[in-house]
Design a protein around this motif. Structure first.
Motif, PDB file in Angstrom:
ATOM      1  N   LEU A 285       0.796  -1.308   0.107  1.00 25.33           N
ATOM      2  CA  LEU A 285      -0.151   0.198   0.140  1.00 25.33           C
ATOM      3  C   LEU A 285       0.959   1.079   0.082  1.00 25.33           C
ATOM      4  CD1 LEU A 285      -2.447  -1.085   2.810  1.00 25.33           C
ATOM      5  CD2 LEU A 285      -2.902  -1.247   0.212  1.00 25.33           C
ATOM      6  N   TYR A 286       1.983   1.244   0.717  1.00 21.93           N
ATOM      7  CA  TYR A 286       3.066   2.337   0.874  1.00 21.93           C
ATOM      8  C   TYR A 286       4.177   1.859   1.273  1.00 21.93           C
ATOM      9  CZ  TYR A 286       5.013   6.542   2.191  1.00 21.93           C
ATOM     10  OH  TYR A 286       5.787   7.646   2.349  1.00 21.93           O
ATOM     11  N   LYS A 287       5.327   2.549   0.773  1.00 23.92           N
ATOM     12  CA  LYS A 287       6.588   2.145   1.044  1.00 23.92           C
ATOM     13  C   LYS A 287       7.424   3.601   0.924  1.00 23.92           C
ATOM     14  CE  LYS A 287       8.347   0.294  -3.392  1.00 23.92           C
ATOM     15  NZ  LYS A 287       9.089  -1.112  -3.817  1.00 23.92           N
ATOM     16  N   GLU A 288       8.636   3.502   1.762  1.00 24.36           N
ATOM     17  CA  GLU A 288       9.547   4.659   1.459  1.00 24.36           C
ATOM     18  C   GLU A 288      10.814   4.215   2.139  1.00 24.36           C
ATOM     19  OE1 GLU A 288       7.895   7.800   3.857  1.00 24.36           O
ATOM     20  OE2 GLU A 288       8.901   7.378   5.688  1.00 24.36           O
ATOM     21  N   PRO A 289      11.904   4.616   1.896  1.00 28.48           N
ATOM     22  CA  PRO A 289      13.302   4.001   2.233  1.00 28.48           C
ATOM     23  C   PRO A 289      13.277   4.254   3.805  1.00 28.48           C
ATOM     24  CG  PRO A 289      13.670   5.402   0.402  1.00 28.48           C
ATOM     25  CD  PRO A 289      12.292   5.706   0.609  1.00 28.48           C
ATOM     26  N   PHE A 290      13.904   3.325   4.536  1.00 28.72           N
ATOM     27  CA  PHE A 290      14.002   3.438   6.018  1.00 28.72           C
ATOM     28  C   PHE A 290      14.484   4.728   6.432  1.00 28.72           C
ATOM     29  CE2 PHE A 290      16.249   2.691   9.885  1.00 28.72           C
ATOM     30  CZ  PHE A 290      15.447   2.180  10.839  1.00 28.72           C
ATOM     31  N   SER A 291      15.543   5.197   5.863  1.00 33.16           N
ATOM     32  CA  SER A 291      16.380   6.460   6.178  1.00 33.16           C
ATOM     33  C   SER A 291      15.276   7.545   5.947  1.00 33.16           C
ATOM     34  CB  SER A 291      17.288   7.010   5.148  1.00 33.16           C
ATOM     35  OG  SER A 291      16.832   6.949   3.866  1.00 33.16           O
ATOM     36  N   ASP A 292      14.328   7.628   5.555  1.00 33.50           N
ATOM     37  CA  ASP A 292      13.287   8.733   5.254  1.00 33.50           C
ATOM     38  C   ASP A 292      12.145   8.888   6.401  1.00 33.50           C
ATOM     39  OD1 ASP A 292      14.470   9.581   3.162  1.00 33.50           O
ATOM     40  OD2 ASP A 292      12.916   8.966   1.651  1.00 33.50           O
ATOM     41  N   PHE A 293      12.339   7.593   7.269  1.00 33.30           N
ATOM     42  CA  PHE A 293      11.240   7.478   8.284  1.00 33.30           C
ATOM     43  C   PHE A 293      11.341   8.594   9.226  1.00 33.30           C
ATOM     44  CE2 PHE A 293       8.644   5.675  11.825  1.00 33.30           C
ATOM     45  CZ  PHE A 293       7.694   5.115  11.159  1.00 33.30           C
ATOM     46  N   PRO A 294      10.607   9.179   9.951  1.00 34.75           N
ATOM     47  CA  PRO A 294      10.763  10.072  10.911  1.00 34.75           C
ATOM     48  C   PRO A 294      11.550   9.278  12.252  1.00 34.75           C
ATOM     49  CG  PRO A 294       8.595  10.414  10.016  1.00 34.75           C
ATOM     50  CD  PRO A 294       9.155   9.140   9.461  1.00 34.75           C
ATOM     51  N   LYS A 295      12.512   9.614  12.634  1.00 31.57           N
ATOM     52  CA  LYS A 295      13.262   9.100  13.914  1.00 31.57           C
ATOM     53  C   LYS A 295      13.056  10.241  14.960  1.00 31.57           C
ATOM     54  CE  LYS A 295      14.993   6.031  10.994  1.00 31.57           C
ATOM     55  NZ  LYS A 295      14.793   6.571   9.838  1.00 31.57           N
ATOM     56  N   ASP A 296      13.361   9.510  16.179  1.00 32.51           N
ATOM     57  CA  ASP A 296      13.662  10.234  17.431  1.00 32.51           C
ATOM     58  C   ASP A 296      12.283  11.217  17.850  1.00 32.51           C
ATOM     59  OD1 ASP A 296      16.069   8.951  17.844  1.00 32.51           O
ATOM     60  OD2 ASP A 296      16.923  10.529  16.623  1.00 32.51           O
ATOM     61  N   LYS A 297      11.316  10.475  17.360  1.00 33.54           N
ATOM     62  CA  LYS A 297       9.608  11.405  17.620  1.00 33.54           C
ATOM     63  C   LYS A 297       8.634  10.329  17.567  1.00 33.54           C
ATOM     64  CE  LYS A 297      10.590  14.395  14.463  1.00 33.54           C
ATOM     65  NZ  LYS A 297      11.941  14.025  13.871  1.00 33.54           N
ATOM     66  N   TRP A 298       7.550  10.725  18.132  1.00 30.77           N
ATOM     67  CA  TRP A 298       6.513  10.133  18.222  1.00 30.77           C
ATOM     68  C   TRP A 298       5.801  10.130  16.717  1.00 30.77           C
ATOM     69  CZ3 TRP A 298       5.336   5.934  20.949  1.00 30.77           C
ATOM     70  CH2 TRP A 298       5.824   5.718  22.203  1.00 30.77           C
ATOM     71  N   VAL A 299       5.575   8.968  15.845  1.00 33.96           N
ATOM     72  CA  VAL A 299       4.762   9.029  14.613  1.00 33.96           C
ATOM     73  C   VAL A 299       3.360   8.144  14.731  1.00 33.96           C
ATOM     74  CG1 VAL A 299       4.656   8.525  12.292  1.00 33.96           C
ATOM     75  CG2 VAL A 299       6.859   8.984  13.415  1.00 33.96           C
ATOM     76  N   THR A 300       2.287   9.291  14.570  1.00 33.44           N
ATOM     77  CA  THR A 300       0.935   8.459  14.826  1.00 33.44           C
ATOM     78  C   THR A 300       0.486   8.208  13.428  1.00 33.44           C
ATOM     79  OG1 THR A 300       0.713   9.729  17.136  1.00 33.44           O
ATOM     80  CG2 THR A 300      -1.549   8.890  15.939  1.00 33.44           C
ATOM     81  N   PHE A 301      -0.101   7.007  13.425  1.00 36.32           N
ATOM     82  CA  PHE A 301      -0.820   6.376  12.366  1.00 36.32           C
ATOM     83  C   PHE A 301      -2.210   6.359  12.374  1.00 36.32           C
ATOM     84  CE2 PHE A 301       3.272   4.620  11.975  1.00 36.32           C
ATOM     85  CZ  PHE A 301       3.542   5.068  10.439  1.00 36.32           C
ATOM     86  N   ASN A 302      -3.065   6.979  11.614  1.00 40.14           N
ATOM     87  CA  ASN A 302      -4.609   6.792  11.524  1.00 40.14           C
ATOM     88  C   ASN A 302      -4.912   5.661  10.402  1.00 40.14           C
ATOM     89  OD1 ASN A 302      -5.252   8.581  13.971  1.00 40.14           O
ATOM     90  ND2 ASN A 302      -4.770  10.319  12.680  1.00 40.14           N
ATOM     91  N   VAL A 303      -5.724   4.691  10.669  1.00 43.04           N
ATOM     92  CA  VAL A 303      -5.969   3.772   9.656  1.00 43.04           C
ATOM     93  C   VAL A 303      -7.558   3.771   9.693  1.00 43.04           C
ATOM     94  CG1 VAL A 303      -5.562   1.517   8.847  1.00 43.04           C
ATOM     95  CG2 VAL A 303      -3.695   2.671  10.228  1.00 43.04           C
ATOM     96  N   ASP A 304      -8.114   3.805   8.574  1.00 43.92           N
ATOM     97  CA  ASP A 304      -9.369   3.485   8.393  1.00 43.92           C
ATOM     98  C   ASP A 304      -9.554   2.394   7.485  1.00 43.92           C
ATOM     99  OD1 ASP A 304     -10.198   5.577  10.091  1.00 43.92           O
ATOM    100  OD2 ASP A 304     -10.789   6.859   8.359  1.00 43.92           O
TER     101      ASP A 304
END
Length: 384
Positions: A285-304
């Motif tokens: 459904l989605y992908k991005e390089p691991f290096s682009d994933f936000p680090k050292d912060k809370w990341v919140t996902f909303n999934v419907d």
């Protein structure tokens, strides 16, 4: 002398207080529950909504008071190199697990049922089917959860951090003649008494006695019976081969074909281009390089999710599913909101009688032994 004694006592008290504070930064969550075959006791239930599954090292699952989420301790998960305790999908491979399950049953769920029902559920591995945290088939749901990934986490990890599982029934079986049917409880228990099940394959049960007269059992040859065991999670968030990915899986076959390993590879499969077999579909459904994933912060996902509607014994898809996913976090002192999947139609789910349940933590796959540590928190699920 008195002053010296007071000084030492005060210093000792200070050291003890600091040590106690350091010890309280993380608190191990040790009880484990086999949700398929056992009910959860009061001591097993974490924060009135979870039970822990998987390896039970003190460091594997902890309350983390040094990393709060909305004023409450988050959950810290860790698997070390040697913590793969499960057989992997491929022959000779391994996998590791330390997760919290939102679905489980307690003794209260069986109190109004006949006394034999709990023991029967244990044998059928459907104890959790009687409990909380179940999303019904075809439901429309909203899920929310948050993850904290450290910049020190290796990019070559292979782990799922959030997943939704199907709830297969072992009463769904195939006879040696190839007839697929839903067995009655008594029919299944008759098989259970005569056979040993290794995953989905039934073997004749061979009785042995040692010199002391103690009876043991071992599995003989496969006898042609197959039972439903499940398969890949219908929805998973994870890291693999240098990517962050979100994957949806669908299996419309009434009795799962375990030899069909239809499974999209995040490093090779384009987004929203399903990998398919006769009955299955697997979609990145989605992908991005691991290096682009936000680090050292809370990341919140909303999934419907609108879960796909299946046709039971017809192995048909009655209505495709739909999914919408967004993520939000704070970056450079401003709130960032990213829409990852925009109300896309997709096949997502399993053709089980019952529905789905959520787990988060570490599910390390692909024979990986790369150490993994991260935190999760803030799970909610509500019907839409």
């Amino acid at each position: 002398m008195k002053k010296s004694f007071l000084f030492v006592t005060a210093a000792h008290f200070l050291l003890c207080t600091v040590a106690a504070g350091q010890q309280q930064k993380t608190v191990p969550l040790m009880p484990r529950v086999n949700i398929q075959a056992d009910s959860a006791g009061k001591k097993d239930i974490i924060d009135q909504q979870w039970v822990a599954v998987g390896i039970n090292r003190p460091y594997s699952i902890q309350h983390d008071y040094s990393l709060l989420f909305r004023g409450k301790p988050s959950y810290r998960f860790e698997l070390k190199t040697s913590d793969n305790a499960l057989q992997g999908y491929a022959k000779g491979s391994t996998k590791g697990r330390a997760e919290l399950s939102y679905c489980y049953a307690t003794s209260d769920n069986f109190k109004d049922l006949p006394g034999s029902d709990y023991e029967h559920a244990r044998k059928m591995k459907t104890v959790y089917h009687h409990g909380k945290g179940i999303t019904p088939q075809g439901a429309s749901m909203r899920y929310t959860f948050s993850v904290f990934i450290s910049s020190s986490l290796p990019e070559n990890i292979s782990a799922i951090f959030a997943q939704w599982h199907g709830m297969p029934s072992r009463r769904l079986a195939s006879t040696p003649e190839g007839q697929v049917k839903m067995l009655s409880v008594d029919e299944f228990l008759s098989l259970y008494d005569r056979m040993i099940f290794k995953k989905n394959i039934a073997h004749d049960k061979i009785t042995k006695k040692n010199k002391g007269g103690r009876v043991t059992y071992k599995a003989g040859k496969p006898n042609g019976w197959l039972i439903e065991q499940g398969g890949y999670p219908p929805l998973a968030f994870g890291f693999s081969k240098g990517y962050f990915y979100i994957k949806a899986n669908s299996d419309r076959k009434w009795l799962t074909d375990k030899t069909d390993r239809c499974n999209a590879d995040p490093s090779k499969t384009p987004v929203m281009q399903p990998v398919t077999s006769r009955y299955k579909a697997s979609t990145i459904l989605y992908k991005e390089p691991f290096s682009d994933f936000p680090k050292d912060k809370w990341v919140t996902f909303n999934v419907d999710v609108d879960w796909t509607v299946y046709g039971k014994e017809t192995s048909a898809i009655i209505k495709p599913g739909k999914i919408d996913i967004s993520m939000r976090y704070t970056g450079k002192e401003k709130r960032i909101h990213r829409h990852l999947v925009d109300h896309k139609e997709v096949f997502i789910g399993r053709n089980d009688e019952d529905g789905y349940y959520f787990k988060f933590g570490i599910y390390r796959v692909g024979n990986s032994t790369v150490p993994v540590v991260y935190n999760l928190a803030g799970y909610k699920e509500t019907p839409r």
